[in-house]
Scaffold this motif. Structure first.
Motif, PDB file in Angstrom:
ATOM      1  N   GLY B  41      -7.299   4.193 -13.158  1.00 14.55           N
ATOM      2  CA  GLY B  41      -6.001   4.733 -13.573  1.00 14.55           C
ATOM      3  C   GLY B  41      -5.031   3.634 -13.970  1.00 14.55           C
ATOM      4  O   GLY B  41      -4.277   3.767 -14.928  1.00 14.55           O
ATOM      5  N   LEU B  42      -5.079   2.532 -13.232  1.00 14.57           N
ATOM      6  CA  LEU B  42      -4.195   1.404 -13.511  1.00 14.57           C
ATOM      7  C   LEU B  42      -4.526   0.774 -14.867  1.00 14.57           C
ATOM      8  O   LEU B  42      -3.637   0.343 -15.604  1.00 14.57           O
ATOM      9  N   ARG B  43      -5.820   0.755 -15.178  1.00 15.32           N
ATOM     10  CA  ARG B  43      -6.244   0.108 -16.430  1.00 15.32           C
ATOM     11  C   ARG B  43      -6.019   0.988 -17.638  1.00 15.32           C
ATOM     12  O   ARG B  43      -5.865   0.493 -18.757  1.00 15.32           O
ATOM     13  N   HIS B  44      -6.026   2.313 -17.433  1.00 14.39           N
ATOM     14  CA  HIS B  44      -6.050   3.229 -18.578  1.00 14.39           C
ATOM     15  C   HIS B  44      -4.863   3.065 -19.533  1.00 14.39           C
ATOM     16  O   HIS B  44      -5.063   2.917 -20.739  1.00 14.39           O
ATOM     17  N   PRO B  45      -3.616   3.048 -19.058  1.00 17.05           N
ATOM     18  CA  PRO B  45      -2.492   2.934 -19.999  1.00 17.05           C
ATOM     19  C   PRO B  45      -2.451   1.584 -20.730  1.00 17.05           C
ATOM     20  O   PRO B  45      -1.897   1.491 -21.812  1.00 17.05           O
ATOM     21  N   VAL B  46      -3.014   0.532 -20.104  1.00 18.25           N
ATOM     22  CA  VAL B  46      -2.954  -0.785 -20.747  1.00 18.25           C
ATOM     23  C   VAL B  46      -4.155  -1.036 -21.655  1.00 18.25           C
ATOM     24  O   VAL B  46      -4.281  -2.107 -22.233  1.00 18.25           O
ATOM     25  N   HIS B  51      -0.203   2.628 -26.801  1.00 15.63           N
ATOM     26  CA  HIS B  51       0.522   3.054 -25.595  1.00 15.63           C
ATOM     27  C   HIS B  51       1.358   1.910 -25.025  1.00 15.63           C
ATOM     28  O   HIS B  51       2.513   2.105 -24.643  1.00 15.63           O
ATOM     29  N   VAL B  52       0.761   0.730 -24.985  1.00 11.23           N
ATOM     30  CA  VAL B  52       1.455  -0.419 -24.377  1.00 11.23           C
ATOM     31  C   VAL B  52       2.753  -0.710 -25.128  1.00 11.23           C
ATOM     32  O   VAL B  52       3.830  -0.851 -24.514  1.00 11.23           O
ATOM     33  N   LEU B  53       2.665  -0.766 -26.463  1.00  6.85           N
ATOM     34  CA  LEU B  53       3.855  -1.106 -27.248  1.00  6.85           C
ATOM     35  C   LEU B  53       4.947  -0.041 -27.093  1.00  6.85           C
ATOM     36  O   LEU B  53       6.135  -0.375 -26.975  1.00  6.85           O
ATOM     37  N   ALA B  54       4.528   1.227 -27.096  1.00  3.12           N
ATOM     38  CA  ALA B  54       5.528   2.296 -26.969  1.00  3.12           C
ATOM     39  C   ALA B  54       6.226   2.231 -25.607  1.00  3.12           C
ATOM     40  O   ALA B  54       7.450   2.364 -25.507  1.00  3.12           O
ATOM     41  N   MET B  55       5.443   2.005 -24.544  1.00  3.07           N
ATOM     42  CA  MET B  55       6.034   2.003 -23.207  1.00  3.07           C
ATOM     43  C   MET B  55       6.924   0.782 -22.986  1.00  3.07           C
ATOM     44  O   MET B  55       7.978   0.876 -22.356  1.00  3.07           O
ATOM     45  N   VAL B  56       6.495  -0.363 -23.495  1.00  2.88           N
ATOM     46  CA  VAL B  56       7.332  -1.562 -23.379  1.00  2.88           C
ATOM     47  C   VAL B  56       8.616  -1.363 -24.197  1.00  2.88           C
ATOM     48  O   VAL B  56       9.705  -1.760 -23.771  1.00  2.88           O
ATOM     49  N   SER B  57       8.489  -0.682 -25.344  1.00  7.54           N
ATOM     50  CA  SER B  57       9.677  -0.433 -26.184  1.00  7.54           C
ATOM     51  C   SER B  57      10.712   0.418 -25.459  1.00  7.54           C
ATOM     52  O   SER B  57      11.927   0.220 -25.635  1.00  7.54           O
ATOM     53  N   VAL B  58      10.232   1.375 -24.662  1.00  6.51           N
ATOM     54  CA  VAL B  58      11.166   2.204 -23.877  1.00  6.51           C
ATOM     55  C   VAL B  58      11.994   1.308 -22.958  1.00  6.51           C
ATOM     56  O   VAL B  58      13.219   1.455 -22.846  1.00  6.51           O
ATOM     57  N   GLY B  59      11.318   0.350 -22.307  1.00 11.16           N
ATOM     58  CA  GLY B  59      12.031  -0.587 -21.436  1.00 11.16           C
ATOM     59  C   GLY B  59      12.993  -1.469 -22.217  1.00 11.16           C
ATOM     60  O   GLY B  59      14.120  -1.720 -21.779  1.00 11.16           O
ATOM     61  N   LEU B  60      12.557  -1.931 -23.403  1.00  8.80           N
ATOM     62  CA  LEU B  60      13.421  -2.785 -24.235  1.00  8.80           C
ATOM     63  C   LEU B  60      14.673  -2.027 -24.648  1.00  8.80           C
ATOM     64  O   LEU B  60      15.792  -2.558 -24.588  1.00  8.80           O
ATOM     65  N   TRP B  61      14.468  -0.791 -25.066  1.00  7.91           N
ATOM     66  CA  TRP B  61      15.611   0.019 -25.516  1.00  7.91           C
ATOM     67  C   TRP B  61      16.573   0.276 -24.361  1.00  7.91           C
ATOM     68  O   TRP B  61      17.796   0.190 -24.506  1.00  7.91           O
TER      69      TRP B  61
END
Lengths: 166, 202
Positions: B41-46, B51-61
């Protein structure tokens, strides 16, 4: 006794709702923490014996529902009254204790196992709620609420798994 | 006067070792698939760049927007994503999932690039809307035979930590060069989104 203790510590479906309740109690303050600390183990102990006595377990996804309720309350930083906290802690202990006890045939060694289980509940509530009560910077309390939202998210996925299993 | 630690160890260690030798093994059960469920489960999103870029973008925004968006967005995304994951697990279809994920990269990259600052409810709704697509894709891809609870916990933790990475990177927003860096990161995410749209059509 160690069987019960390890059973609790190795069962995320039990330990996560307990952690969520402890987080909630910690956010609300020392009085709530003390209420959860003493009520939850007692109700869990009673639930275990009731489950063993009646030997019946519901097919409802109890863990997922607990994750959603308690994680949601933490994420929302719900301003519960002490009475509401008492009811919630009692219900959590009774339901999860019942699920632990159901399906286990009665024997005198169960008393020790249940004592170990309840000791685990006591220690987890004590450590987590005390840790949260001591948090002072605002961002740390937000981090606790974020943890609650993660518990809700896990509960939603667990509900999906339960539905898929049928 | 404090007793020396070495002396305490010398006195109690043999006793502790002897107690361990005579103790019985505990019979707690480990459920099926628990050993690898959390790590999978930990590995799946990365495992996917989209997915990685979208989720990191949420944090950046979130970091660009500041409080309270900095924590509202990363709370909204995993919760709504899990809702999408639940839909995927239950077999509820969601058309155009891949396009939705690619569009999320373009839009999230664009808002970071332009440093848009809409009202909180608009930002939250945008993030939540795209989270459904990400969650649904993960939900339909979840491997069978693993412990569902631990898999879900790992999956949610990884998603939240990716947002955390985005927020940490976003802390450079206080400096002028950092603002430029974040905008470049947004442009990169949006361009990768265009690539993923092209890939989805190809």
């Amino acid at each position: 006794m160690y069987d019960g203790l390890l059973h609790f510590l190795l069962s995320p479906e039990d330990i996560v709702p307990v952690v969520a309740l402890a987080l909630l109690a910690g956010l609300r303050g020392p009085e709530y923490g003390r209420r959860a600390l003493f009520l939850l183990p007692v109700s869990w102990f009673v639930g275990c014996f009731l489950g063993t006595m009646f030997q019946w377990a519901t097919s409802w996804p109890v863990a997922a529902i607990s994750f959603l309720i308690f994680g949601g309350l933490v994420a929302a930083n719900a301003q519960l009254s002490l009475r509401a906290m008492t009811v919630l802690a009692g219900l959590l202990g009774l339901v999860h204790g019942w699920m632990n006890g159901a399906g286990v045939p009665w024997s005198f060694s169960l008393v020790g196992a249940y004592a170990g289980l309840v000791a685990g509940v006591f220690v987890v509530v004590a450590l987590v709620s005390a840790f949260v009560i001591r948090l002072r910077p605002p961002w740390t309390r937000i981090a606790v609420r974020v943890a609650g939202s993660w518990i809700v998210a896990t509960g939603l996925l667990l509900l999906g798994w339960s539905a898929r299993r049928g | 006067m404090k007793r020396p630690v070495c002396g305490l160890l010398a006195r109690w260690l043999p006793l502790a070792v002897a107690a361990l030798c005579f103790s019985q093994s505990a019979e707690a059960h480990v459920q099926k698939g628990e050993a690898i469920g959390f790590l999978t489960g930990l590995r799946h999103p990365v495992s996917g760049l989209d997915h990685v870029l979208a989720m990191v973008s949420v944090g950046l925004w979130g970091a660009q927007l500041g409080a309270p968006a900095v924590w509202v967005l990363p709370v909204a995304f995993p919760m709504v994503m899990a809702l999408g994951g639940m839909m995927g697990l239950m077999g509820i279809p969601l058309p155009g999932t891949e396009y939705g994920i690619a569009a999320s990269m373009i839009l999230l990259g664009a808002v970071v690039f332009f440093e848009l600052k809409p009202p909180l409810w608009v930002a939250g709704s945008l993030v939540a809307f795209f989270a459904i697509f990400h969650g649904h894709a993960h939900g339909t891809e979840l491997p069978p035979g693993q412990n569902g609870l631990l898999y879900s916990m790992g999956f949610v933790c990884a998603t939240g930590l990716l947002h955390g990475v985005g927020i940490l990177i976003g802390l450079v927003h206080r400096w002028t060069w950092g603002q430029m860096f974040l905008r470049l990161a947004g442009a990169f995410t949006a361009s990768m989104g265009v690539f993923f749209v092209w890939k989805a059509f190809a």
